[in-house]
Scaffold this motif. Structure first.
Motif, PDB file in Angstrom:
ATOM      1  N   LYS A 269      -8.076  30.534  26.971  1.00  0.00           N
ATOM      2  CA  LYS A 269      -8.524  31.217  28.187  1.00  0.00           C
ATOM      3  C   LYS A 269      -9.812  31.988  27.933  1.00  0.00           C
ATOM      4  CE  LYS A 269      -7.077  34.648  31.627  1.00  0.00           C
ATOM      5  NZ  LYS A 269      -5.980  35.551  32.046  1.00  0.00           N
ATOM      6  N   LEU A 270      -9.870  32.708  26.808  1.00  0.00           N
ATOM      7  CA  LEU A 270     -11.064  33.481  26.473  1.00  0.00           C
ATOM      8  C   LEU A 270     -12.273  32.562  26.293  1.00  0.00           C
ATOM      9  CD1 LEU A 270      -9.647  36.149  23.985  1.00  0.00           C
ATOM     10  CD2 LEU A 270     -10.369  36.505  26.327  1.00  0.00           C
ATOM     11  N   ASN A 271     -12.068  31.415  25.608  1.00  0.00           N
ATOM     12  CA  ASN A 271     -13.174  30.466  25.405  1.00  0.00           C
ATOM     13  C   ASN A 271     -13.697  29.944  26.745  1.00  0.00           C
ATOM     14  OD1 ASN A 271     -13.125  30.734  22.633  1.00  0.00           O
ATOM     15  ND2 ASN A 271     -11.646  29.081  22.358  1.00  0.00           N
ATOM     16  N   THR A 272     -12.763  29.657  27.678  1.00  0.00           N
ATOM     17  CA  THR A 272     -13.170  29.168  29.006  1.00  0.00           C
ATOM     18  C   THR A 272     -13.976  30.236  29.750  1.00  0.00           C
ATOM     19  OG1 THR A 272     -11.181  27.791  29.111  1.00  0.00           O
ATOM     20  CG2 THR A 272     -12.321  28.261  31.182  1.00  0.00           C
ATOM     21  N   LEU A 273     -13.467  31.466  29.724  1.00  0.00           N
ATOM     22  CA  LEU A 273     -14.175  32.555  30.402  1.00  0.00           C
ATOM     23  C   LEU A 273     -15.550  32.796  29.794  1.00  0.00           C
ATOM     24  CD1 LEU A 273     -11.384  35.204  31.045  1.00  0.00           C
ATOM     25  CD2 LEU A 273     -12.540  33.777  32.709  1.00  0.00           C
ATOM     26  N   GLU A 274     -15.616  32.706  28.448  1.00  0.00           N
ATOM     27  CA  GLU A 274     -16.909  32.899  27.781  1.00  0.00           C
ATOM     28  C   GLU A 274     -17.912  31.839  28.253  1.00  0.00           C
ATOM     29  OE1 GLU A 274     -18.856  33.127  23.286  1.00  0.00           O
ATOM     30  OE2 GLU A 274     -16.734  32.679  23.560  1.00  0.00           O
ATOM     31  N   GLU A 275     -17.422  30.598  28.386  1.00  0.00           N
ATOM     32  CA  GLU A 275     -18.293  29.512  28.849  1.00  0.00           C
ATOM     33  C   GLU A 275     -18.767  29.776  30.287  1.00  0.00           C
ATOM     34  OE1 GLU A 275     -18.066  24.662  29.659  1.00  0.00           O
ATOM     35  OE2 GLU A 275     -16.368  25.739  28.798  1.00  0.00           O
TER      36      GLU A 275
END
Length: 1456
Positions: free
Chosen positions: A120-126
């Motif tokens: 989830k964090l990786n998606t939000l960062e993207e």
């Protein structure tokens, strides 16, 4: 399992905290993603622990099944069938299995949650990054476009058609660019809405910022359109004027009736044009006014929130909850004072915003409303947080006082009760005393039970106090504080003032608080007291029950013993001596009747004895040694007495002669066996002497050598000892077997003394030889292993040293001579980068060599420890006193230290050379760029200047004016290139500073550039003077005056504009102002000859002209001269001011840089870990030096502040932001230095205090051990006399008691040692923010120079690899070993004394029996001596014969 469950619970709790606080910008999301990855790795690291728990749990389950099966088999095979039919087994609980399943499920769920959250964090960062990328292009464009539009709006409309057309074209170009960027605005909406959909909590912020982007976009769109209209209107003014002039002529010349319609149209056109122009002007004035008001509002809001936002974040920080009431009170008082100070500014902002919102012409004030709403929200949040903190402070102060009182009362009460309990006598074993002790304990136990509610009250208050010290979620988990600037500036999207919660993996297991420790201590003391009372009560009741049972068993045995005594009296009665068979038969009948009576009592005797034995077995732990020995002795007496009765009764019928013959035979055999026993004992003693010598040989060995040849010799020496020990194995085994065979076969024929002596030396021989054999084999194996490890280490170390030497030569070759061109230096950089990679690759080899050396060191230390333990545990104390052990070698440590230092030195030198080459390359590139930038221009200008100079001076004034304008343009270009020439000088000098050998080349290059520039500058000036003079001469006086007055008026406007330009205290803006001043100064200088020539010509003309005409010329001439000299003075004055600001700014930056040349390295030293590795005296000396240097540098710091304040207080300066930033940064660095120095002082004080406590405790323990060792050494050998043994046992008891009671102090020394080691360990401050050099705030990034990546080499000290225990740990370990050895000595002595007492008691019993027999022999001898002489009469002779027979029968009966 408990530890794992605790970790799992805290990990779940931590995840719940983290998942609720998600970052709102790419950087914080990246940090959180890395943190989640760290937690996920930590969870994976606990996988083996979980597997181990599963295996252990399965073992418990399997053991439970085996136990259940064993119980079932026992009941089935042993207990009656009726029992099995009635017995109901409880169902299995499966607690272990359920716990394991629960833990495994929670662990897997936790692992999945971490993985999902990371995704989830990786998606939000993207998503954030996409949105940020769109804004990073759109927002700067908006700002630039806004500046362009504002600049166009302020630019006056040209009067010439061509220039006006250019303005229209520029405005349309900007308008087209705005329309083209509409797609980018749409893309911003798409990415922003996508981001808000995935992260709803930032949706309001994203929507607000998108709204502001739309507003700015429409604003510039509107302003651009407005500008186009303005220019369009102004561009048509000449046409309108022309039409009016032409129409006016036509109207004046034509007939009124014919020209009237034309006049009406003309008036309508003028009116409509004027109304459109006025409306546009009013609208532009209104927009400018609104813009000024909005700027004032934003400036005030920024000033307020520069204080408010950090203050609110500080109050919301969890650290505030950890403060004690005093610190928290001071902090809240300070914040309240600042709130009152800033309240007027807050009210001003609200009033200013209200005025803007209420503006009737404003159609959309949503941004201002949102700003005011956000300011109110932040202000209310601050006041609400401050109110919450004040309320919590009151609660905390009240709870602190209450907790202190209740804990003090509890401590006092526990101290009193513990004293009462300690005053109680130990539980006795006597029935009356036990009943009394039970009654004495009842009131104490009742008082303890009644006090339990107060203990619970302490727990409740302590828990409440911990709750108060926990972060207030209503404060710390409040919504992120949003700066109002975010609403007005879209480029700050996603930046929030409150950072996401970051929890380090190590924070999963936090230690208890002080309140928890205090509560735990009181609870533990209360529980301990309660358990002690319960245990004592149980002990008293058990002892009472045992005492009652003992009384019953003793009475039963006493009854049996009384009967045995009566029978013994009957057996001891003298039998009548007679040869009469009837009498002998009667006697035999009596003996048989007595024997039958003895047999009839067998059951009663057996029951009493068996009951006593069972009672002893069941109640041995609750009986005193005297009670045990008394009951056992009574039981043995009964059993022995009964057996003796049976034996005596049976022996009465034996024949005396057979017994005598049998005794003589046994006596001969005994003598032979005793001789053989002495021979065996002597042989074993000689073998023990050999073992002693061999042990001393092993004990005389020195610690392991750290060089191959001495170690090989040491190995061979131990090998020879081992071979000698193995050669003696067979003879010793044969001797042991022979002695054991003698003891087994001839045990009954040996005396107790001989048998004990042989058994003792036999046991000593077997034990000693086993120890000797094991020790010799272990020694040889360890030395063989050490030899192999040492050889491997030497080979790898020599190989690495060979590479190290080659590498040092390679580095020297690469850096021997610096390149003289950028290409050559760049080639050197590439070479040294490759070399740095090779150095870093060999770090693993260095680590391997260190680890191999560490292995050898560990083997040597273990060898030395085993050697020392062997001496202390096996060899006599005198040997250990006289033997001197050689100091342990440090050959390997010295080698590794030298090699690590050389490697680190190589790595450091390589890094320094890389940095130096990088610096040199940057300077080369900068110089080349500066020269390439200015030389082509110089060549071009030389050609243009040559063409202008060689061109003949025109005769026509208009043509001369054109030549002057051309030359003026060239002069402006020359002046504008002055910074580039200065840049050549600056970069050249910078290159010479880092590469002095380039001085001649650089000086030549600089001279070439400056000479060319000065030549062009001089030629332009001269040519300007010539042209101005020619212009003046070619014009008449009147025309010249008019031309120069027009020029003067234009120049005046330019000067006014220059003076009105805001002064920004930065290098580049100040330099630009200086350049503008120089242009004006050059213009003045170029016109000076013309004015002087005009004055001369005018003077001549006025002499020849009429007075009126002469006065007119004089007035114009005076006006021109006054304006010229005023403007010249004003330009010079303004130029001097700008130059003084430049000089002052340079001085301020240089002073700050010079101060930080000392400050930043000193601060880095204080915040680094190397300082913590020094000894206390070195740390103290270092801190004193830093404090002294800080004091000496204080004037420099004050000087920097003084010059910075002077720049800030300059009334003419419009923008001093850069000076403020530099000054704030210097202050921040200085405060960081003070804070770091104070922290290091506190750490040094803590370390000194811990050391003093450890040394004091160690001194006390050492003194006590020395005293105990002296007492133990003064002990006499264990005696064999009963009374002496008992005295020695009593002598040993207080020492054993002292030994047991001193154990907490030994443990205290160990704990203090651990505490000292923990404090002495280097502290890594992972949260230190890098300190920024202030001068970097004044410099701009050089986009043309691409930095070269430098491989950083981190030096690793050798001592990090050579792990050795600290001095405190060694001392504590040695103390613990001495304490353990003392305990072993005391325990062994007690065992020896108990063993000797048992032997002595048996010997005393035998001695008493022998003494009784001697007394009987003496009495019988006296009887025989006292017999009367044989009488001659029959009757006296018969009496004498009967008496003689009685004596003979007595002798015969006692022979058995």
């Amino acid at each position: 399992m408990k530890d794992f469950e605790e970790w799992l619970h805290k990990a779940e709790k931590t995840f719940n905290v983290i998942k609720e606080d998600i970052g709102t910008d790419p950087e914080s999301l990246n940090v959180q993603a890395r943190q989640i990855k760290m937690f996920k790795d930590e969870v994976n690291e606990h996988k083996p622990e979980l597997m181990s728990l599963n295996e252990e749990g399965q073992k418990v389950i399997d053991n439970g099944k085996d136990c259940k099966k064993m119980l079932a088999d026992f009941r089935k095979t042993t207990l009656p069938k009726e029992f099995n039919e009635t017995f109901v087994e409880e169902p299995a609980t499966n607690i272990t299995r359920i716990k394991l399943v629960n833990i495994n499920e929670r662990y897997e769920k936790l692992s999945q949650l971490f993985a999902q959250h990371l995704e989830k964090l990786n998606t939000l960062e993207e998503k954030h990054q996409k949105y940020h990328d769109v804004l990073s292009e759109l927002v700067p464009w908006l700002e630039d476009t806004e500046k362009i539009v504002n600049k166009q709006a302020r630019e006056p409309v040209a009067s010439e058609p061509k220039k006006m057309q250019k303005q229209i074209a520029k405005s349309k170009s900007v308008s087209d660019d705005i329309i083209a960027h509409g797609v980018e605005v749409e893309r911003a909406h798409d990415t922003g809405e996508d981001l808000a959909e995935h992260q709803p909590e930032i949706k309001p912020e994203v929507e607000g910022q998108l709204s502001e982007i739309d507003e700015k976009y429409h604003q510039v769109e509107y302003m651009s359109t407005d500008r186009v209209l303005q220019v369009d209107i102004d561009s048509h003014k000449p046409s309108v004027d022309t039409i009016q002039e032409a129409a006016s002529k036509l109207v004046s010349q034509g007939e009124p009736s014919a020209t009237k319609p034309l006049q009406v149209k003309l008036d309508s056109l003028s009116d409509r044009y004027q109304r459109a122009s006025d409306k546009i002007e009013r609208w532009a004035d209104y927009l400018q006014s609104d813009l000024d008001h909005l700027s004032d509002l934003l400036k005030d809001v920024e000033e307020l929130e520069d204080w408010l936002v950090p203050a609110l974040e500080d109050l919301q920080s969890p650290k505030v909850d950890k403060l004690n009431p005093t610190e928290l009170g001071k902090k809240l008082t300070g914040v309240s004072h600042e709130v009152d100070t800033h309240r007027p500014l807050y009210k001003k902002i609200k009033q200013l915003g209200h005025d803007i919102v209420k503006d009737p012409q404003a159609t959309d004030t949503s941004m201002v409303s949102e700003i005011l709403k956000n300011v109110d929200k932040n202000w209310d949040a601050l006041e609400d947080t401050l109110d919450r903190r004040n309320k919590k402070l009151q609660d905390k102060e009240k709870t602190y006082k209450k907790f202190s009182k209740t804990t003090k009362d509890a401590d006092d009460w526990l101290g009193t009760m513990e004293t009462k309990f300690e005053d109680l006598e130990p539980a006795t074993h006597e029935k009356p005393t036990l009943e009394k002790q039970i009654e004495e304990q009842k009131p104490i136990q009742k008082e303890v039970e009644n006090y339990k509610p107060k203990i619970e009250e302490v727990k409740t208050i302590g828990s409440h106090l911990d709750t108060l010290n926990e972060p207030d979620e209503a404060v710390t988990m409040a919504a992120p504080v949003r700066r109002s600037a975010l609403i007005a500036e879209p480029d700050t999207l996603g930046k929030v003032t409150r950072k996401p919660t970051v929890v380090a993996p190590g924070d999963l297991l936090k230690g208890p608080t002080a309140a928890q420790n205090k509560v735990a201590d009181i609870t533990e003391r209360y529980d301990s007291l309660e358990h002690k009372l319960d245990d004592r009560q149980t002990s008293l009741m058990d002892n009472l029950s045992v005492a009652t049972a003992l009384e019953e068993k003793t009475d039963a045995l006493e009854d049996v013993k009384s009967w045995i005594g009566d029978v013994e009296k009957v057996l001891k009665e003298e039998k009548p001596k007679t040869d009469d068979s009837d009498k002998l038969k009667d006697q035999m009948d009596k003996e048989k009747a007595l024997q039958e009576d003895i047999r009839d009592h067998r059951g009663e005797v057996h029951s009493a004895v068996k009951g006593a034995e069972v009672f002893l077995d069941n109640s041995r732990d609750n009986l005193t040694p005297d009670q045990q020995s008394g009951l056992l002795r009574l039981s043995d007496d009964v059993k022995t007495g009964y057996d003796k009765l049976a034996d005596v009764s049976q022996d009465n019928i034996r024949k005396t002669q057979a017994a005598i013959n049998d005794a003589e035979k046994r006596m001969k055999e005994k003598i032979a066996v005793e001789a053989k026993c002495k021979e065996q004992t002597s042989h074993i003693a000689s073998m023990l002497d050999w073992i002693k010598t061999s042990k001393e040989k092993l004990g005389s060995q020195q610690p392991m050598f750290e060089e191959v040849q001495p170690l090989t010799s040491q190995q061979m020496g131990n090998k020879a000892i081992q071979e000698d020990v193995i050669e003696h194995q067979e003879p010793i085994t044969a001797t042991i077997q022979s002695a054991q065979l003698l003891l087994e076969k001839e045990e009954d024929k040996l005396s107790d003394t001989d048998k004990e002596e042989l058994q003792k030396v036999l046991g000593d021989l077997k034990t000693s030889y086993d120890v000797l054999l094991t020790q010799s084999e272990t020694r040889v194996k360890k030395l063989e292993t050490a030899s192999e490890e040492l050889i491997k280490f030497e080979e790898d170390h020599d190989t690495f040293r060979e590479w190290l030497g080659d590498a040092e030569n390679t580095l020297s070759d690469i850096t021997k001579e610096l390149g003289r061109t950028p290409e050559a230096v760049k080639e050197q950089v590439e070479k040294i980068k490759e070399f740095a990679k090779d150095v870093e690759k060999h770090r693993e080899e260095m680590n391997n060599v260190n680890e191999e050396g560490q292995k050898v060191k560990e083997v040597a230390q273990e060898y030395k420890k085993d050697l020392s333990e062997f001496r202390s545990s096996t060899l006599p104390k005198q040997f250990n006193k006289e033997f001197t052990e050689a100091p342990q070698q440090s050959v390997i440590k010295d080698k590794l230290t030298k090699t690590n230092e050389d490697y680190n030195k190589l790595a450091t030198e390589n890094k320094q050379q890389v940095e130096k080459l990088h610096d040199v390359l940057e300077k080369h590139i900068a110089l080349k760029y500066a020269v390439d930038e200015v030389l082509p221009w110089l060549q071009t200008q030389e050609e243009e200047l040559t063409a202008l100079v060689t061109k003949p001076i025109a005769a026509d004034p208009a043509a001369v004016q054109v030549q002057i304008e051309e030359l003026k343009n060239l002069n402006d270009a020359v002046i504008s290139q002055a910074p580039r020439v200065d840049r050549v000088l600056e970069t050249g000098h910078e290159l010479v500073e880092v590469q002095s050998e380039m001085k001649s080349d650089v000086d030549k290059l600089i001279t070439d550039v400056t000479d060319k520039y000065k030549a062009i500058e001089s030629q332009v000036t001269d040519r300007c003077n010539v042209l101005q003079t020619a212009l003046t001469e070619s014009q008449g006086v009147q025309d010249g005056l008019d031309t120069l007055l027009t020029w003067s008026s234009d120049l005046h406007d330019r000067i006014e504009h220059l003076v009105a330009t805001p002064v920004v205290v930065k290098k580049d803006p100040l330099t630009a102002l200086s350049q503008q001043q120089k242009v004006l100064q050059s213009d003045l200088e170029s016109h000076k000859p013309s004015i002087e020539a005009l004055n001369t010509s005018a003077a001549k003309l006025m002499k020849e002209s009429p007075p009126d005409a002469a006065k007119t010329i004089q007035d114009k001439l005076d006006d021109l001269n006054v304006k010229f000299y005023k403007e010249e003075e004003l330009v010079k004055k303004h130029g001097d001011y700008v130059q003084s600001r430049l000089d002052k700014l340079a001085q301020f930056i240089n002073e700050a840089d010079k101060l930080e040349d000392w400050l930043l390295p000193t601060l880095e030293t204080l915040e680094g870990v190397e300082l913590d590795k020094l000894d206390l005296p070195q740390v103290d000396e270092k801190l004193k030096n830093v404090a002294s240097e800080t004091k000496s540098k204080k004037p420099e710091f004050e000087q920097v502040k003084k010059h910075g304040d002077e720049l800030l207080k300059d009334p003419k300066a419009n923008d001093t932001e850069q000076v403020s930033e530099i000054l704030n940064n210097v202050n921040k660095n200085w405060e960081a230095l003070q804070d770091a120095l104070d922290m290091k002082r506190r750490q040094a004080d803590d370390r000194q205090y811990a050391k003093q406590r450890f040394v004091s405790a160690h001194k006390v323990a050492t003194k006590w051990l020395d005293g105990m060792d002296e007492k133990v050494d003064e002990f006499e050998p264990a005696a064999y006399d009963v009374y002496k043994i008992q005295a020695q046992i009593e002598e040993n008891k207080p020492l054993m008691k002292d030994y047991t009671e001193f154990q907490p102090k030994i443990l205290q020394v160990a704990e203090l040692g651990k505490e000292l080691d923990a404090i002495s360990q280097p502290k890594t401050q992972a949260t230190i923010v890098p300190h920024r050099r202030s001068s970097t705030l004044a410099s701009l990034p050089d986009e043309e120079i691409t930095p070269i990546a430098v491989t950083q080499v981190q030096a690793t000290p050798a001592k990090d690899f050579l792990r050795e225990p600290s001095e405190a740990k060694k001392q504590a370990s040695d103390l613990a070993d001495r304490y353990s050895d003392l305990g072993s000595k005391l325990s062994e002595r007690q065992q020896d004394l108990d063993s000797n007492l048992t032997v002595a008691n048996g010997l005393a019993a035998k001695t008493r029996d022998a003494q009784g027999m001697l007394d009987w022999i003496s009495a019988t001898g006296d009887k025989l001596k006292s017999l009367s002489p044989i009488s001659d009469e029959l009757e006296p002779v018969k009496d004498q014969l009967d008496e003689q027979k009685n004596i003979q029968d007595d002798v015969t009966s006692r022979e058995a």
